[in-house]
Design a protein around this motif. Sequence first.
Motif, mmCIF file in Angstrom:
data_model
loop_
_atom_site.group_PDB
_atom_site.id
_atom_site.type_symbol
_atom_site.label_atom_id
_atom_site.label_comp_id
_atom_site.label_asym_id
_atom_site.label_seq_id
_atom_site.Cartn_x
_atom_site.Cartn_y
_atom_site.Cartn_z
ATOM 1 N N TYR A 337 33.370 72.577 14.237
ATOM 2 C CA TYR A 337 33.262 73.566 15.306
ATOM 3 C C TYR A 337 32.547 74.821 14.801
ATOM 4 C CZ TYR A 337 36.010 71.397 19.031
ATOM 5 O OH TYR A 337 36.442 70.586 20.056
ATOM 6 N N GLY A 338 32.781 75.174 13.546
ATOM 7 C CA GLY A 338 32.072 76.317 12.981
ATOM 8 C C GLY A 338 30.573 76.098 12.984
ATOM 9 N N TRP A 339 30.111 74.909 12.577
ATOM 10 C CA TRP A 339 28.684 74.596 12.601
ATOM 11 C C TRP A 339 28.154 74.530 14.026
ATOM 12 C CZ3 TRP A 339 25.947 75.493 8.597
ATOM 13 C CH2 TRP A 339 26.475 75.327 7.310
ATOM 14 N N ALA A 340 29.053 74.168 14.957
ATOM 15 C CA ALA A 340 28.656 74.112 16.369
ATOM 16 C C ALA A 340 28.798 75.474 17.051
ATOM 17 C CB ALA A 340 29.484 73.063 17.101
ATOM 18 N N GLN A 341 29.040 76.512 16.248
ATOM 19 C CA GLN A 341 29.063 77.907 16.714
ATOM 20 C C GLN A 341 30.257 78.244 17.606
ATOM 21 O OE1 GLN A 341 25.195 78.799 18.375
ATOM 22 N NE2 GLN A 341 24.116 78.303 16.480
ATOM 23 N N ASP A 342 31.372 77.546 17.384
ATOM 24 C CA ASP A 342 32.614 77.864 18.092
ATOM 25 C C ASP A 342 33.644 78.275 17.042
ATOM 26 O OD1 ASP A 342 34.912 78.075 19.589
ATOM 27 O OD2 ASP A 342 34.574 76.228 20.736
ATOM 28 N N LEU A 379 37.893 81.178 6.091
ATOM 29 C CA LEU A 379 37.020 82.261 5.636
ATOM 30 C C LEU A 379 35.619 82.084 6.194
ATOM 31 C CD1 LEU A 379 36.557 84.750 3.849
ATOM 32 C CD2 LEU A 379 36.183 83.193 1.913
ATOM 33 N N ARG A 380 35.083 80.859 6.125
ATOM 34 C CA ARG A 380 33.742 80.609 6.651
ATOM 35 C C ARG A 380 33.658 80.906 8.150
ATOM 36 N NH1 ARG A 380 33.727 75.936 3.188
ATOM 37 N NH2 ARG A 380 32.208 76.210 1.509
ATOM 38 N N CYS A 381 34.777 80.714 8.829
ATOM 39 C CA CYS A 381 34.772 80.916 10.278
ATOM 40 C C CYS A 381 35.153 82.342 10.666
ATOM 41 C CB CYS A 381 35.688 79.896 10.950
ATOM 42 S SG CYS A 381 35.005 78.216 10.872
#
Length: 522
Positions: A337-342, A379-381
């Motif tokens: 979801y992070g890579w998908a911008q959510d 952290l990345r998100c």
Amino acid sequence: MRALIAALAIAASIVPGHLLSASDSEVFPPVDNGLLVRCQTQITAKCLADISWALSQEEKRGFNLGQLAPIFAQLGQWDRADSFLAKMPSNDIVSKVSKDGQVKYVEAERLAAALSAGKVGALRPIQDPFILSWAASRLLGYLPRENVVASDRIGKRLNEGLWKRLLPADRPIKLALLKHWERVLDQSPTYLKVSLADKFLLLGEATQARRVAKRIKPKPDDVGRDLIELLLRLGEPTRALDAIEVSSPRSRGLYRTLVAKYLDTQGKSEEASKVALDAADDSFGVNDFDRVLTTVELLAEMNRVDLAKKITAKADQLSETQGRFRSFDISAVGEMYGWAQDLQACLRLQAKAGAIGYSGGGMFDLGPELKENVATRSLRCGDKAALKAVNNRWLARGYCDFYRRGLVSTEYILQRPQKLTDDDAPRSLLFERAAECHFERGESAVALSLLHRLLDEARLSADFHAARSAAELACVFDSRKLCGEVLEMAGQVLIKAVAARKLSAQHVVEFAAVWQNRSRGQ
């Protein structure tokens, strides 16, 4: 235990030895003080080899003896190499196969040394493709590995580190070796055929590489990443896809992702996107969410966030299936979801994975692994508070990504404690990976500052492994002068560690081979 255990094994293969071996608690044999003083006065490959030889005299473990033999052969100490081989047990099938393999490594070193001296006649009696393969690697090295996605963290150090010890040889000698190898190739397994084609590519002989590649007939369970990468280097994505069809189902997702990346770099974005979707389906088929995550990351890098979202939605549904690794799967979907911008969905699923926890039992306690996965992904998100829960080992692993995202600074890592927990990595690992990151980014001033902090820690703790890492960074990224200075310092730390009975024969002789390379100007 599925891809997670495989990932742990891979991670283990790239973590410095002092974080994995039992050597911190093992007490090694004493070495004559006179020998240590002589080596301390003037370090040479010979005196380091003598120290290793002294340490190895009580060694009876077949694996360790087998590891020592080829490195002593690299040093040209043939009698000692042969003595290790003679001491290796061969009273059962496993030990016999192990011994036979190490005998071949030593024979390959003899051949490589002869060819380096211009003795092309040494090729004539050698008919074993494995011996020819290893000798070729000693003269030519390996093609550089490349990232599938940015988070793979494959950089200059991995491809050009202190492990890379080549013997000099003229081009005609190298070509004669490869042509002789090609003549005995038919009985070789696929991986050796791939290796020969790669060596031809290293020499700039693409036509010969294609000729060898055409002789490769992929068979079920005989298709590896090396074959797929070779076919892509030769510009044959269709043939790579055909080979993937007969490969192990568990590997197909990764291999298709490799093809998708290649097609995207060739400007074939639609074709690449279709292959990436097929890659995700392959990984779903074997319930491998880590491989699905790699595909999602690649699609994000390809600016196909729409497809990343599509795969992520499917992964979210499938992750609800009960199982021992459900919490790991949910955490992986959160990163998707992070890579998908959510980012909110990412944080929600990290919290969910942490609440479920891990209670799968078995020989590994994966609870701490899950905790670090959740913390680093949070952290990345965007959850900066999660940084406090990330230990030194995991922060070192993800430092470059965190720094790029503005989530961590060099000032912060300089203030970190030596360890967050008793089983954490020392802070020196964090300095090491941070310095490497800034060298890769071209930020030499920052990198050198961190390198000197790493050296300070290595001196204070007499930590040879940290000192060796500092030497590798200096030699790969900076000047020959600094390389020599830091290698000298690492050698002095090594001698102190041997005197304290904290280093094995393997560590010492490996550094002797590094030192010999330095004396050759490599």
